[in-house]
Design an enzyme around this catalytic site. Sequence first.
Site, short mmCIF file in Angstrom:
data_model
loop_
_atom_site.label_atom_id
_atom_site.label_comp_id
_atom_site.label_asym_id
_atom_site.label_seq_id
_atom_site.Cartn_x
_atom_site.Cartn_y
_atom_site.Cartn_z
N HIS A 1 -3.99 6.14 3.01
CA HIS A 1 -4.65 4.93 2.50
C HIS A 1 -4.10 3.67 3.17
O HIS A 1 -4.85 2.81 3.65
CB HIS A 1 -4.46 4.87 0.99
CG HIS A 1 -5.25 3.82 0.28
ND1 HIS A 1 -4.82 2.51 0.20
CD2 HIS A 1 -6.41 3.87 -0.41
CE1 HIS A 1 -5.70 1.81 -0.51
NE2 HIS A 1 -6.68 2.61 -0.89
N SER B 1 -11.03 -0.75 -1.80
CA SER B 1 -9.82 -0.70 -0.99
C SER B 1 -10.12 -0.97 0.47
O SER B 1 -9.30 -1.56 1.19
CB SER B 1 -9.17 0.69 -1.10
OG SER B 1 -8.41 0.84 -2.26
N ASP C 1 0.84 -1.20 0.00
CA ASP C 1 0.00 0.00 0.00
C ASP C 1 0.88 1.26 0.00
O ASP C 1 2.00 1.22 -0.50
CB ASP C 1 -0.93 -0.03 1.22
CG ASP C 1 -2.30 0.57 0.93
OD1 ASP C 1 -2.34 1.77 0.60
OD2 ASP C 1 -3.31 -0.14 1.03
#
Length: 749
Positions: A210, A536, A145
């Site tokens: 994220h 996600s 990620d």
Amino acid sequence: MIRSKCSCHHHLLVLVMVVLWISPRYASAEDEHAKDFYIIYLGDRPDNTEETIKTHINLLSSLNISQEEAKERKVYSYTKAFNAFAAKLSPHEAKKMMEMEEVVSVSRNQYRKLHTTKSWDFVGLPLTAKRHLKAERDVIIGVLDTGITPDSESFLDHGLGPPPAKWKGSCGPYKNFTGCNNKIIGAKYFKHDGNVPAGEVRSPIDIDGHGTHTSSTVAGVLVANASLYGIANGTARGAVPSARLAMYKVCWARSGCADMDILAGFEAAIHDGVEIISISIGGPIADYSSDSISVGSFHAMRKGILTVASAGNDGPSSGTVTNHEPWILTVAASGIDRTFKSKIDLGNGKSFSGMGISMFSPKAKSYPLVSGVDAAKNTDDKYLARYCFSDSLDRKKVKGKVMVCRMGGGGVESTIKSYGGAGAIIVSDQYLDNAQIFMAPATSVNSSVGDIIYRYINSTRSASAVIQKTRQVTIPAPFVASFSSRGPNPGSIRLLKPDIAAPGIDILAAFTLKRSLTGLDGDTQFSKFTILSGTSMACPHVAGVAAYVKSFHPDWTPAAIKSAIITSAKPISRRVNKDAEFAYGGGQINPRRAASPGLVYDMDDISYVQFLCGEGYNATTLAPLVGTRSVSCSSIVPGLGHDSLNYPTIQLTLRSAKTSTLAVFRRRVTNVGPPSSVYTATVRAPKGVEITVEPQSLSFSKASQKRSFKVVVKAKQMTPGKIVSGLLVWKSPRHSVRSPIVIYSPTSD
């Protein structure tokens, strides 16, 4: 993660990627001398790392360049999990490299995008759920990620001992990274294209948020009173709070996720000893052997590591699902039973609910209400002004007003705020099932409500409105997110994808303080936790369930864990999800049942090769996966049945030229329940379809015993584009093993 159809998380998610096989036709006179990064794949993992690196240099030197230049051009040597290297080449040099006997394949390095609390209680994994804490502490989850925030409360290591003895990874030291602990036991970054934009840091630190969000969703520890400015208040936690995390930073906020970095991340994760990989990244549709995530996850599978990946955010369009390999657990996004809405009070006494998160209490009872068109600079700007594009608006006409704007791009409220506006009502029919965070008073309404508001504006000279602060609302669930990518599987007409659905709408999890909540210029909102939506967010939910299952069954294969999750899923109503299994696969995750599925459909790497041979792959196209060009489909025993795969779901795609289609699917299940068990088949067939199972009863006398059966599906021709759903359930007194059966008539052959 998503923000809107147009902005896609503004600066990060617009990045796209596709892997192209190198062929003379891709080179032109203009680009013949232009150099780009390529990945050169040589096969299986070598025995001697030092000699292999020398081989990489020598292969480059054979392109009539010096050893010194070869060393400068090579940016990666992959030697721990497979044999490959990445280097800067011209198209002509790439073509020459492909012609070398030692080389299995050559692919151009391009870029992918990220697919970006209460959710665990909603899916049935409360704090009180049965756990094997000792085994859970030994589970290591690798996350590929944007990095991680080591200072977050979600990653404290209180009560955790040292990393498991099997762990071979490392952690820095790195610039601006405080280091690992007994929770985050590994952290690495991968960035070798020479492009490090301002604001980026060469370390595993997360400046986007994220990676922190996904990591805390999968394995964050309990954090009481977590919220976003008081919204969604509760205890934030991951599925397996005692599990360990390893971060592999392969995505960069301003330059995306490069193929060569993704492969390096997979290689490191495999070598370091992770057991589950969570990757919320994807790109355009590619075949199974020319996709970096496909290749990396195949090698992970061969080492007993399950890869869980997001399905993509290109729904509700059909045939958009990504990461659709049979060895990957592909995750769709579903909603939980809460959402966030803001009340709009109009001056005529009418009120409406808008979608979104606006954490601003109004300073006045009402404000003048103006449409974007009415605030245009001049007549020529009226078309663009309806979208409230900044250059088309008159500042004086915006100041102090609540603006009504058509959705034309992200960050509308940023423009209105910069012009002194009091708020924005955004009219859009896109993604109104998830709550976008706004940096100023704003909310989104559908076109029907928007038309009512426009009519009100046109009916009076003194239209007014006020947008109230967002409140939490309870809604029916689960349902599949509108943005979640759909089947049918573009990679194979014989394989159902996505596999499973999990919460991916309005998920509260840890965030970074190095980025504002929206990432928009002028946003002054920062928080240790935030609410995000996207496949996600769904992906780490399933990765967490996989780790939960792994803690009970450390010796299970990736296919067994995957089967347990799919066949134990809760059904999702087809009435509110017209795409049926093409939207949600087996259904909604059911963690506790997944830990005790009764039967599993198991497979090894040879099973997947048999499937690929049935798909028309050959020695050349299999090479990137199996590591050699010597594997010939003619020398491999063909897989059994219509799909040549022991998959826990069944898909039959009809041929329009035939009045009816008959297919036989061969399956084999392994008993992982009570040693002495009897399962009886229950079949549900849709109208126009006949489904039979032979035998109709399976008897087991011991654990790990296997039994085979066949499913015969006969279907009449259907209207093109139609999908109908059947079901096979193996029932025992203690277990119910569900396998969806999908019959689909494509729009064209």
